[in-house]
Design a protein around this motif. Structure first.
Motif, PDB file in Angstrom:
ATOM      1  N   ALA A  22       0.829  -1.203   0.000  1.00 27.47           N
ATOM      2  CA  ALA A  22       0.000   0.000   0.000  1.00 27.47           C
ATOM      3  C   ALA A  22       0.863   1.253   0.000  1.00 27.47           C
ATOM      4  CB  ALA A  22      -0.908   0.008   1.232  1.00 27.47           C
ATOM      5  N   ASP A  24       0.242   5.133   1.291  1.00 32.33           N
ATOM      6  CA  ASP A  24      -0.627   6.065   2.003  1.00 32.33           C
ATOM      7  C   ASP A  24      -0.175   7.492   1.726  1.00 32.33           C
ATOM      8  OD1 ASP A  24      -1.755   3.803   3.088  1.00 32.33           O
ATOM      9  OD2 ASP A  24      -1.265   4.277   5.166  1.00 32.33           O
ATOM     10  N   GLN A  73      -8.648  10.084   9.472  1.00 34.90           N
ATOM     11  CA  GLN A  73      -7.229  10.400   9.416  1.00 34.90           C
ATOM     12  C   GLN A  73      -6.883  11.352   8.273  1.00 34.90           C
ATOM     13  OE1 GLN A  73      -8.382   7.192   9.483  1.00 34.90           O
ATOM     14  NE2 GLN A  73      -7.851   6.623  11.565  1.00 34.90           N
ATOM     15  N   VAL A  75      -6.516  10.328   5.208  1.00 41.55           N
ATOM     16  CA  VAL A  75      -5.536   9.546   4.467  1.00 41.55           C
ATOM     17  C   VAL A  75      -6.214   8.762   3.348  1.00 41.55           C
ATOM     18  CG1 VAL A  75      -3.928   7.582   4.665  1.00 41.55           C
ATOM     19  CG2 VAL A  75      -3.970   9.347   6.431  1.00 41.55           C
ATOM     20  N   ARG A  77      -5.373   5.511   0.755  1.00 41.76           N
ATOM     21  CA  ARG A  77      -4.464   4.376   0.607  1.00 41.76           C
ATOM     22  C   ARG A  77      -4.692   3.703  -0.739  1.00 41.76           C
ATOM     23  NH1 ARG A  77      -3.888   0.157   5.263  1.00 41.76           N
ATOM     24  NH2 ARG A  77      -2.245   1.623   5.786  1.00 41.76           N
ATOM     25  N   THR A  79      -3.918   0.507  -3.060  1.00 41.33           N
ATOM     26  CA  THR A  79      -3.494  -0.887  -3.020  1.00 41.33           C
ATOM     27  C   THR A  79      -3.779  -1.523  -4.371  1.00 41.33           C
ATOM     28  OG1 THR A  79      -5.649  -1.544  -2.130  1.00 41.33           O
ATOM     29  CG2 THR A  79      -3.875  -1.203  -0.533  1.00 41.33           C
ATOM     30  N   GLY A 124       4.563  10.582   1.247  1.00 44.66           N
ATOM     31  CA  GLY A 124       3.856   9.311   1.164  1.00 44.66           C
ATOM     32  C   GLY A 124       4.527   8.292   2.047  1.00 44.66           C
ATOM     33  N   VAL A 127       3.479   0.977   2.863  1.00 48.92           N
ATOM     34  CA  VAL A 127       3.158   0.115   3.999  1.00 48.92           C
ATOM     35  C   VAL A 127       3.263  -1.334   3.549  1.00 48.92           C
ATOM     36  CG1 VAL A 127       1.415  -0.484   5.712  1.00 48.92           C
ATOM     37  CG2 VAL A 127       1.585   1.874   4.891  1.00 48.92           C
ATOM     38  N   LEU A 171       0.206   8.895   8.717  1.00 47.36           N
ATOM     39  CA  LEU A 171      -0.110   8.318   7.410  1.00 47.36           C
ATOM     40  C   LEU A 171      -0.367   6.823   7.432  1.00 47.36           C
ATOM     41  CD1 LEU A 171       2.205  10.141   4.852  1.00 47.36           C
ATOM     42  CD2 LEU A 171      -0.274  10.064   4.854  1.00 47.36           C
ATOM     43  N   ALA A 172       0.059   6.119   8.439  1.00 46.55           N
ATOM     44  CA  ALA A 172      -0.179   4.676   8.476  1.00 46.55           C
ATOM     45  C   ALA A 172      -1.643   4.440   8.878  1.00 46.55           C
ATOM     46  CB  ALA A 172       0.766   3.987   9.428  1.00 46.55           C
ATOM     47  N   ALA A 173      -2.520   4.455   7.885  1.00 42.25           N
ATOM     48  CA  ALA A 173      -3.960   4.285   8.119  1.00 42.25           C
ATOM     49  C   ALA A 173      -4.247   2.887   8.661  1.00 42.25           C
ATOM     50  CB  ALA A 173      -4.733   4.510   6.822  1.00 42.25           C
TER      51      ALA A 173
END
Length: 175
Positions: A22, A24, A73, A75, A77, A79, A124, A127, A171-173
């Motif tokens: 991912a 973010d 958040q 944010v 993401r 994927t 960015g 993840v 940023l780490a949702a």
């Protein structure tokens, strides 16, 4: 402040290989996403029907990606979409499906992000899988890699500046 295009997002995710699943970024940094969240038909953003966070299917160069918005958040993401694509909403259903997602995602940027914006930075966070993947704990630390987008070169670069710790927190949702 330069905004990220769908092409920029895909290149950020794909450039660093399969190790990360991912990318973010802040909702405010994605070109056209605010309009799509407001229910406008935005080319490239196909709303996905479902329960949970608002998501869009992003077809790009024969592949499909999913852009999920974590409104609390602020944010977004990106994927890779695997298998069968999710059912895409009709334009009549877009407004009702995404109306509640604008919330924090459409609010002013956090102060530190304003600092990054003033410095001309688009940040960015890639993840990856949980560290010690055998652990089934969803709170286990995940592998992350901080990035900075260079709008002149149209490329992502590793970022190891003073905002890394803050990026990991913001940023780490979830998910």
């Amino acid at each position: 402040m330069p905004n990220l295009t769908l092409s920029d997002l895909v290149s950020g995710l794909e450039e660093f290989g399969e190790r990360y699943h991912a990318l973010d970024v802040f909702v405010h940094d994605v070109e056209g996403l605010k309009r799509a969240l407001d229910g406008e038909v935005e080319p490239g953003f196909e709303p996905i029907e479902g329960v949970g966070p608002v998501a869009f299917s992003i077809p790009y160069n024969g592949k499909h990606y999913r852009l999920t918005v974590f409104a609390e958040q602020g944010v977004a993401r990106l994927t890779r979409e695997e298998g069968v694509r999710a059912e895409v909403l009709t334009s009549a259903a877009i407004g009702s499906a995404v109306g509640g997602a604008v919330g924090v995602a459409a609010s002013p940027r956090p102060q530190v992000q304003e600092f990054a914006a003033l410095a001309g930075m688009v940040l960015g966070l890639l993840v990856g899988a949980a560290i010690g993947a055998a652990v089934a704990d969803s709170n286990a630390p995940r592998r992350v890699f901080a990035l900075r987008f260079d709008p002149q070169m149209k490329e992502w670069r590793a970022y190891d500046g003073g905002l890394v710790r803050w990026m990991k927190e913001r940023l780490a949702a979830p998910g």
